[in-house]
Design a protein around this motif. Structure first.
Motif: not given
Length: 126
Positions: A56, A59-61, A63, A112
Motif C-alpha cells: 500500500e 499504491s499511488e504514483r 506518493k 498494482r
C-alpha cells in the motif's frame, strides 16, 4: 520363524533413474558489462528501519515513501555493492548490529505494486 509377525518387504534398490530427454540446461552466464561504456541505470531504494514497506505504501504514483535513496548503478551490481552505497547515506544501516534485507517493488499485471522480499543464502567461511 516363531513369534515374528509378517515383516514388510523393502523394495530393492534398482539402477539409478535414467533421465529421458535432453539434459537440463545450465544457466547461461550473462555477458559482463563494460562499466566504462555502458550507461548506468537509476535504482530507487527505499530504506526503512524495522521491516519492509507494505504494498500500500506504493499504491499511488508520486506518493511513495519519503525515505528514498537514488543510486546510479549497473544491472550487474551485487547486493554487496548496493549495501555499501546505502550505508554511505543511511545512518541506521551503519550500526554494528544492523541487518539489511532487500525487496523488489514492481507492478503486477493489473498495475498494482508488489513488494517481494529477496531471499539471500550466505556462505560463511571462517
Amino acid at each position: 520363524m516363531a513369534g515374528m509377525g509378517e515383516m514388510p518387504m523393502r523394495p530393492r534398490p534398482g539402477p539409478p533413474m535414467q533421465h529421458r530427454g535432453p539434459p537440463p540446461m545450465a544457466r547461461a552466464r550473462p555477458e559482463p558489462i563494460d562499466r566504462e561504456k555502458t550507461c548506468p541505470l537509476l535504482l530507487r531504494v527505499f530504506t526503512k528501519v524495522g521491516g519492509h514497506h507494505l504494498n500500500e505504501d506504493f499504491s499511488e504514483r508520486g506518493k511513495e515513501p519519503k525515505d528514498e535513496v537514488q543510486i546510479y548503478t549497473w544491472k550487474d551490481a551485487t547486493l554487496r555493492e548496493l549495501t555499501d552505497l546505502v550505508k554511505e547515506v543511511a545512518l541506521p544501516a551503519r550500526r554494528r548490529n544492523a541487518r539489511l534485507s532487500f525487496a523488489f517493488v514492481y507492478p503486477d499485471k493489473n498495475g498494482r505494486f508488489v513488494v517481494k522480499q529477496v531471499r539471500i543464502h550466505l556462505l560463511v567461511i571462517s
